[in-house]
Structures are given as structure tokens and as C-alpha cells.
Design an enzyme around this catalytic site. Structure first.
Site, PDB file in Angstrom:
ATOM      1  N   ALA A 276      37.245  32.122  36.988  1.00  0.00           N
ATOM      2  CA  ALA A 276      36.826  30.894  36.318  1.00  0.00           C
ATOM      3  C   ALA A 276      36.847  29.765  37.341  1.00  0.00           C
ATOM      4  O   ALA A 276      37.382  29.916  38.432  1.00  0.00           O
ATOM      5  CB  ALA A 276      37.794  30.590  35.186  1.00  0.00           C
TER       6      ALA A 276
ATOM      7  N   GLY B   2      37.837  36.010  35.115  1.00  0.00           N
ATOM      8  CA  GLY B   2      36.622  35.892  34.321  1.00  0.00           C
ATOM      9  C   GLY B   2      35.491  36.731  34.897  1.00  0.00           C
ATOM     10  O   GLY B   2      34.626  37.223  34.157  1.00  0.00           O
TER      11      GLY B   2
ATOM     12  N   GLU C 187      36.077  40.144  33.620  1.00  0.00           N
ATOM     13  CA  GLU C 187      35.806  40.139  32.169  1.00  0.00           C
ATOM     14  C   GLU C 187      34.298  40.192  31.915  1.00  0.00           C
ATOM     15  O   GLU C 187      33.820  40.890  31.025  1.00  0.00           O
ATOM     16  CB  GLU C 187      36.423  38.898  31.514  1.00  0.00           C
ATOM     17  CG  GLU C 187      37.942  38.965  31.463  1.00  0.00           C
ATOM     18  CD  GLU C 187      38.548  37.716  30.840  1.00  0.00           C
ATOM     19  OE1 GLU C 187      38.352  36.614  31.399  1.00  0.00           O
ATOM     20  OE2 GLU C 187      39.218  37.829  29.807  1.00  0.00           O
TER      21      GLU C 187
ATOM     22  N   GLU D 148      45.119  36.237  36.213  1.00  0.00           N
ATOM     23  CA  GLU D 148      45.445  35.025  35.448  1.00  0.00           C
ATOM     24  C   GLU D 148      46.946  34.748  35.390  1.00  0.00           C
ATOM     25  O   GLU D 148      47.389  33.600  35.396  1.00  0.00           O
ATOM     26  CB  GLU D 148      44.895  35.140  34.013  1.00  0.00           C
ATOM     27  CG  GLU D 148      43.392  34.977  33.901  1.00  0.00           C
ATOM     28  CD  GLU D 148      42.592  36.237  34.199  1.00  0.00           C
ATOM     29  OE1 GLU D 148      43.188  37.230  34.681  1.00  0.00           O
ATOM     30  OE2 GLU D 148      41.375  36.225  33.957  1.00  0.00           O
TER      31      GLU D 148
END
Ligand SMILES: NC(=O)c1ccc[n+]([C@@H]2O[C@H](COP(=O)([O-])OP(=O)(O)OC[C@H]3O[C@@H](n4cnc5c(N)ncnc54)[C@H](O)[C@@H]3O)[C@@H](O)[C@H]2O)c1
Length: 696
Positions: free
Chosen positions: A63, A102, A105, A125
Site C-alpha cells: 500500500a 496489498g 493481496e 503488515e
């Protein structure tokens, strides 16, 4: 600005490329670009398969963490993944570099994943005090099973492409051109009419554990040992547990709620602060990109004692040959034996291949001849902490070292400027202060002398990073940043014993705060005799520590110190208690109950005060530098963000007022609030605000 996401075609296959340097972070425009292009490809009847890939050095590495804590802007990553989920044509993520967080993901919204060799995939994370918030905790277990997914999520460590293939996280490893390989893979899927199973619908890897849910707790027990007091691991476990019985859409909502709670929490804020502070610490005012570091191909370390051996290992570990100089064959043998023993242990642990051991050792040139350093591009001195010895050595180095060699000292306390004075190469001299054990501890304080040349400083930073340390530049003063603040803490720790606390009370309060160990356990580990000898030389006395040392209690090495030892396990010793109580009597101090809260205030507030002085004097550039030093050098808990960040969370006025009280109660001038602390407290300011103001 050009579009960060674009689409091209290779016949019936659409190739969507994310190009958002440096690491393709998922900022808003990237998410929107992916979504728009996926929809376009989905709705184009002439396209039969979609490849999603990244340009540059890596697929999406995560992210955009600067967006954390700000109002979310649609489309959210979850929406992008949900759209991918519903595409009825084969979707293939083609990844290289570090698809993380992310990024990973996103790939789990595709039907297939293919990777270049050397790719490292993970969900890091947790290292920012968070959990994956876009389905990672639900999808990774579906692809690789709980046994593999849980430790990946709890550790945050990435796995190799090979491991990922074995675990089922990727479907193929592609040698050669990744995108061409992915297109070929897409065509083979089409040709074979392979069924398109969405990751969210995969249940096969969860069947066993659902039949035997007790196994989940066993797996948790194996991996959740070091997570005391931390919110993120608990949330991660809670989220992963949902895979046992909760439908994925509902579970993803719960995962999101857990994520959002963590994001606004103090722990994650602190960990994110450290993440940025660490990057910032490498930037030095006055040292721009125009300053080219010197080339370092060979290193030399002088002294093969506690520090020298570990420092030399750092170079060998990254393939840099290192000469190691001692005064006698005996000392040299001892030093090399320790190095060899350390590597043997790495082999036993599996972090070094047995066949690489001799290659590693071959990088060392042990010698008693100082002339052997003449080819070294960098020389690091780690001899006794004694000014005349260091000066004599630097005098000799000047005549032997090749022109342009960096001359570094690992001194803990001594004046780097005074050492530099003995040479005519004042600009080449710099402090490189490693921490014990030097082959393990990540912190490297780089001490900038008043005449240290900019390119020498730049070299020290580059070398520090090359040998996998976290370099922080500091100025010259007694003990630099870390040890100077540590002294403030040590003085208070001893005073607390005299006033009524016992070693286990003080250490207990600090471990509860989050330190891996307290000051007395640390003394026992380092050896109480070390400080005792140095105090004797300086003619000062620490009543309790020195009484212990005089009784032959040197710490772990003698089986007793502040504690009694059986192996490494420590227990309180009634004899020590008596000795402490006697010391209080001798010093005329009336003992009283000391609370945990007081222990924390008394130990850490004076450190913050010293930190403020350090900032005022310009010894540290930014409060974040101090935080990074305390995290990587002394085990300050990351989730509290370091002493200066933590002080902001407590409130500077509160700390200032308590220090004032302490100064009054004890008459100890050191507790008088630093000018900077006073000013910030008066203004209602913070150390963080100071850093922002400086950057603006
Ligand atoms: N021990 C720590 O935790 C620590 C941490 C950071 C920095 N330091 C600093 O590192 C330096 C070394 O500390 P240490 O703990 O490794 O000490 P040590 O006593 O374990 O080792 C020093 C070594 O230097 C050798 N030596 C002395 N004079 C020499 C010379 N002229 N040429 C070659 N070798 C010589 C000695 O034989 C000895 O083996 C000191 O300046 C110390 O302050 C120590």
C-alpha cells in the site's frame, strides 16, 4: 503525470501493467487505473485472458503507507480485488521483485499467479502494527493452508518463489521473459480449458483443520510466543481464525474492521513512525546526492576482541575480504576461534550452508602485522577503550593506510576529534560505533567529527547499509546519542535500588514496558566487572554494582551477579537483597515502596530530557534519529516508537513537570528540564512537530 497503469494486447490476451515507481505502491491513482483497465478488459469480448504485471524493479510492493490514517478514497483495494474476483476469463498475476502486502493481496484476486525466479512474496503488515486489510488473512490460508499462512502473517517475513510454488501460492516459476511467459501460461489455461477457481472459493486447504479445530490453537501456540502486549498479532490470529467457520465475505468485513482499529491505534502509529524515521535517518544535512562515496572493496579491523570479531564478520558476510589485526598470536587465535564458533552455530541453525563455511572463513586474513592493512579501503579500529592507545594506533595508521582509506574508530565514549588530530588525514577519520554483539545488532552510530569529509561520511553510511546495519549519523559528545541517554537511565536505576526497589522490580517494570530485558539483567549479561574496572580507572563509584563486583559477582559469567544463574535462567537472590538493603543503610537512604509507574518515569523521563539536550546541541539531527537508535541499539519496543515519540504520546508538559519535581526532590541538576523540553512543553508542542517544522 502519465497514467500509472496501462493496457496493451498480445492477441487475445490483455496485459495490464502497473508503472508507479519506485515500487508500484497502491496509491489511489494506481488502484483506479487497475480497476478501469480490468473492467475494460473484462468487457472487451475479443480479450480472452488478462495478465496483471508491474514495470520496474518489482510488482506492487504494498500500500502507499502515507495514505494510512487519511480518509480512504474509492476505489479501495477491496473493490479492485472484488472486481477481479468476478472476471469470468482467466486472470494471471505475473510478479517479480517483492509482491508484498496489498500487492500480494491483489494477486490473490487473480485465478493464477506466476513468478520470476528470485521473487519474494509476503504479507509484512504486522511489522507496521497492522494486519492485511484487503482479504489477505482469508485468502492466504485458502491458498497455502493455516500451517504456512499463520507464521507468514505473524512474522511478516516473505517467502521465496520456490517456497511459494511448493506451498501453492504461485502456480509456476517463469524463467526468462516474465510477461511473455505469463501470456504463454494464459494461453495454456485457455487451451486446456482449465477450470477457473476463485481463491475466495477455495476450501480444500482448510478441510483438515476445520475437521480438527484444536489444531489451530496448536499452530498459534507454536508461533505466537513473542507477541506479548501487541495488538496486531492478536488481531491477525483472530482474523485467521475466521477461516475456520465464517463465510469469506463476512470474514473480510471483520478483517477490515480489525485493520481499521489497528490503523488508528497508538501501536501502529508508533511502528509507522519508526518506518519513516529509519528511512529519514540516512539523510544527512549537507550530504546530498552529489557527494559520491568512496569505493570499498577491502576492509581491515584492528582488535579481535568482543567487538572487532563481530565487526569483521559483518564484512565477510557480504563478501568483502577483511584483514583482522591483533597484538599477539594468542589474542588473534582466540578472536578467530570465536568467529569460527559463531559461524558453526549459523550452520547448525541452518542460516549458513555447511559448504559455505570455509568460503566465508577464507575471506578473513588474520595477522599480527599492522602493515597488512595497507590495501584496505576502510580500517575500523576496535582496540581497548583508552585514548593514548587509540591515538598511538591512529598515528601509526596514518603512515600505513593507503591514501583515501577511511579511518574509523569504534570508540563508545571517546572524543573522535581528539583521535583525528593525531593524523594529517583529519577528513578521513570518522566514528563507526557498533553495538554488541556487533555481528547481530543492527544499529550503527556514525560519528561525524568536526572535520570528517562529506564523502567519508557518505561512505560510512553506504558501508553501513551494505553490511546490513541501520546507520544513524550523530555528533561528537561523551557517549554520543545512545550511551549518553543510557547513562541517564543507569544512574536512576541504581538510585531506585538504594531507595527501595529490587533488581527484579526495576527489570520487571521495563520488560513489562516492552524492553527485552532490564538494566540489571543487561549488566549481568555484559559483565558487572566491565563498568567496575572503568569506574575504578576514573575514580568513581557505583555503590551497589561495585559492591557486587567486589564480592566476585560479575554476572552470568560467574553464575551470579544481580541475579543467581542456572545456565541462562535467572532468579532473584536473597543475598543481593541483603547487600542492597545494607547499601541503603550505609548511604543513609530510607527505603520505601517504589511503584512500577515511578520506575518507568524515573528511568525514561531523564532519557527523554537527555534526548532533548542532544537535539538542542545538534548531536542528533532529528527526534526520529534518537528513536531509531534506541530501537535498534537498545531494544526500545517498536510499538512505543522510541523514547522521543513515546514522550509525545505521554505529553511533554507532564514529563517536564515531573522532571522539575524530581530536580527539586533530589537536588540533582540533571533532572532540570532541558531548554527544548521546556519550550515545547510551554507551547503545547511535540518532538514530532519539531521534525515537521524542520522539514518544511
Ligand atoms: N564491548 C562492547 O559492548 C562495546 C560496544 C561498542 C563499542 N565498544 C568499543 O569497542 C572497542 C573495543 O571493545 P571490546 O569490548 O571489543 O574490547 P576487548 O577488550 O574485548 O577487545 C580489544 C582487543 O583489542 C586488542 N588490541 C589492543 N590494542 C591493540 C593494538 N594496538 N593493535 C591490535 N589489537 C589491539 C586487544 O588485544 C583485544 O583483543 C572499545 O573502544 C569499546 O569502547 C565496545
Amino acid at each position: 503525470m502519465t497514467d500509472p497503469v496501462s493496457m496493451r494486447r498480445d492477441g487475445n490476451v490483455a496485459i495490464i501493467t502497473i508503472d508507479n515507481p519506485p515500487v508500484n505502491a497502491l496509491r489511489h491513482a494506481v488502484r483506479k487505473g487497475i480497476l478501469d483497465n480490468v473492467i475494460a478488459a473484462r468487457d472487451d469480448a475479443s480479450i480472452e485472458a488478462i495478465v496483471l504485471t508491474g514495470a520496474g524493479r518489482t510488482f506492487v510492493a504494498g500500500a502507499d503507507i502515507t495514505e494510512f490514517g487519511k480518509p480512504p478514497q474509492s476505489p479501495h483495494l477491496i473493490e479492485v480485488i472484488a472486481t477481479l474476483d468476478d472476471v469470468k476469463k482467466p486472470t494471471i498475476a505475473a510478479v517479480h521483485g517483492t509482491p508484498l502486502g496489498g500487492g500480494l493481496e491483489l494477486t490473490m484476486g487473480c485465478h493464477f499467479r506466476v513468478a520470476a525466479p528470485g521473487t519474494r512474496l509476503g504479507l509484512p503488515e504486522i511489522k507496521l502494527g497492522l494486519i492485511p486489510g484487503a482479504g489477505g488473512t482469508q485468502r492466504l490460508p485458502r491458498l497455502v493452508g493455516i500451517e504456512k499462512a499463520l507464521p507468514m502473517i505473524l512474522s511478516g517475513d516473505p517467502i521465496s518463489a520456490k517456497d511459494a510454488l511448493a506451498a501453492g501460492l504461485v502456480d509456476d516459476i517463469i524463467e526468462g521473459d516474465l510477461v511473455a511467459g505469463a501470456v504463454k501460461f494464459a494461453r495454456s489455461v485457455l487451451a486446456a480449458k482449465r477450470p477457473l477457481q476463485r481463491v475466495k472459493d477455495r476450501e480444500d486447504k482448510l478441510e483438515d483443520i476445520r475437521a480438527n479445530p484444536a489444531k489451530f490453537d496448536e499452530i498459534v501456540a507454536q508461533h505466537a510466543k513473542k507477541t506479548r502486549g501487541l495488538h496486531a498479532p492478536a488481531a491477525a490470529i483472530e482474523a485467521i481464525r475466521l477461516t475456520l467457520d465464517t463465510p469469506i465475505d463476512e470474514a473480510q468485513k471483520k478483517e477490515r474492521d480489525l485493520f481499521l482499529k489497528l490503523v488508528v491505534g497508538e501501536q501502529s502509529k508508533s511502528q509507522r513512525h519508526i518506518f519513516f524515521a529509519e528511512r529519514e535517518a540516512g539523510k544527512v544535512p549537507g550530504i546530498g546526492k552529489d557527494v559520491a562515496p568512496r569505493e570499498i572493496k577491502k576492509a581491515a579491523v584492528i582488535g579481535a576482541g568482543t567487538m572487532g570479531g563481530g565487526i569483521a564478520m559483518n564484512f565477510a558476510n557480504v563478501g568483502i575480504p577483511v584483514t583482522i589485526v591483533e597484538t599477539s598470536e594468542d589474542a588473534l587465535k582466540r578472536g578467530m576461534a570465536t568467529i569460527e564458533k559463531n559461524y558453526q552455530m549459523s550452520v547448525q541453525r541452518g542460516s549458513l550452508k555447511a559448504e559455505d563455511l570455509s568460503k566465508r572463513l577464507a575471506l578473513f586474513t588474520p595477522t599480527t602485522d599492522l602493515n597488512a592493512i595497507k590495501d584496505a579501503d576502510i580500517v575500523i579500529e576496535a582496540v581497548f577503550e583508552n585514548m593514548p592507545i587509540k591515538k598511538e594506533l591512529f598515528g601509526r595508521l596514518e603512515a600505513i593506510a593507503k591514501p583515501g582509506a577511511v579511518l574509523a574508530t569504534n570508540t563508545s565514549y571517546l572524543d573522535v576529534n581528539e583521535i583525528a588530530q593525531v593524523t594529517h588525514r583529519i577528513g578521513d577519520v570518522v566514528g563507526m560505533h557498533f553495538f554488541s554483539p556487533a555481528n547481530v545488532m543492527k544499529l550503527l552510530e556514525i560519528v561525524r567529527g568536526k572535520d570528517t569529509a562529506p564523502d567519508v561520511l557518505a561512505t560510512a553510511i553506504v558501508v553501513g547499509r551494505a553490511i546490513k546495519k541501520v546507520p544513524v549519523v550523530v555528533g561528537v559528545c561523551h557517549g554520543f546519542v545512545g550511551n549518553r541517554m543510557l547513562s541517564a537511565r543507569s544512574i536512576e536505576a541504581e538510585k531506585l535500588l538504594l531507595e527501595g526497589a529490587l533488581p527484579q522490580d526495576v527489570d520487571g517494570a521495563l520488560t513489562e514496558f516492552g524492553f527485552p530485558m532490564g538494566p540489571f539483567a543487561m549488566s549481568d549479561l555484559a559483565g558487572i566487572d566491565v563498568g567496575w574496572r572503568s569506574r575504578k580507572e576514573r575514580g568513581v563509584r557505583n555503590e551497589i554494582a561495585d559492591t557486587l563486583a567486589e564480592a566476585g559477582r560479575f554476572g552470568q559469567k560467574t553464575g551470579k551477579g544481580f541475579y543467581l544463574y542456572e545456565g541462562r535462567s535467572a532468579r532473584p537472590d536473597p543475598e543481593v537483597e541483603k547487600l542492597i538493603v545494607d547499601a541503603s543503610v550505609r548511604m543513609g537512604v530510607k527505603r520505601r515502596q517504589v511503584s512500577k509507574e515511578e520506575i518507568i518515569e524515573r528511568l525514561i523521563y531523564p532519557m527523554v530530557n537527555e534526548g532533548a539536550r542532544i537535539l538542542d546541541e545538534g548531536i542528533a539531527t532529528r527526534p526520529g534519529d534518537i528513536d531509531v537508535i534506541w530501537l535498534y541499539g537498545y531494544g526500545f519496543p517498536a510499538w512505543r516508537g522510541g523514547p522521543m515519540h513515546w514522550a509525545d504520546t505521554v505529553g511533554l508538559a507532564k514529563i517536564r513537570d515531573r522532571l522539575k519535581e524530581l530536580a527539586k526532590e533530589t537536588g540533582d541538576k540533571r533532572h532540570e528540564p532541558a531548554a527544548l523540553l521546556n519550550r515545547l512543553a510551554d507551547e503545547g508542542g511535540t518532538f514530532a512537530g519539531l521534525a515537521t517544522a524542520k522539514a518544511a
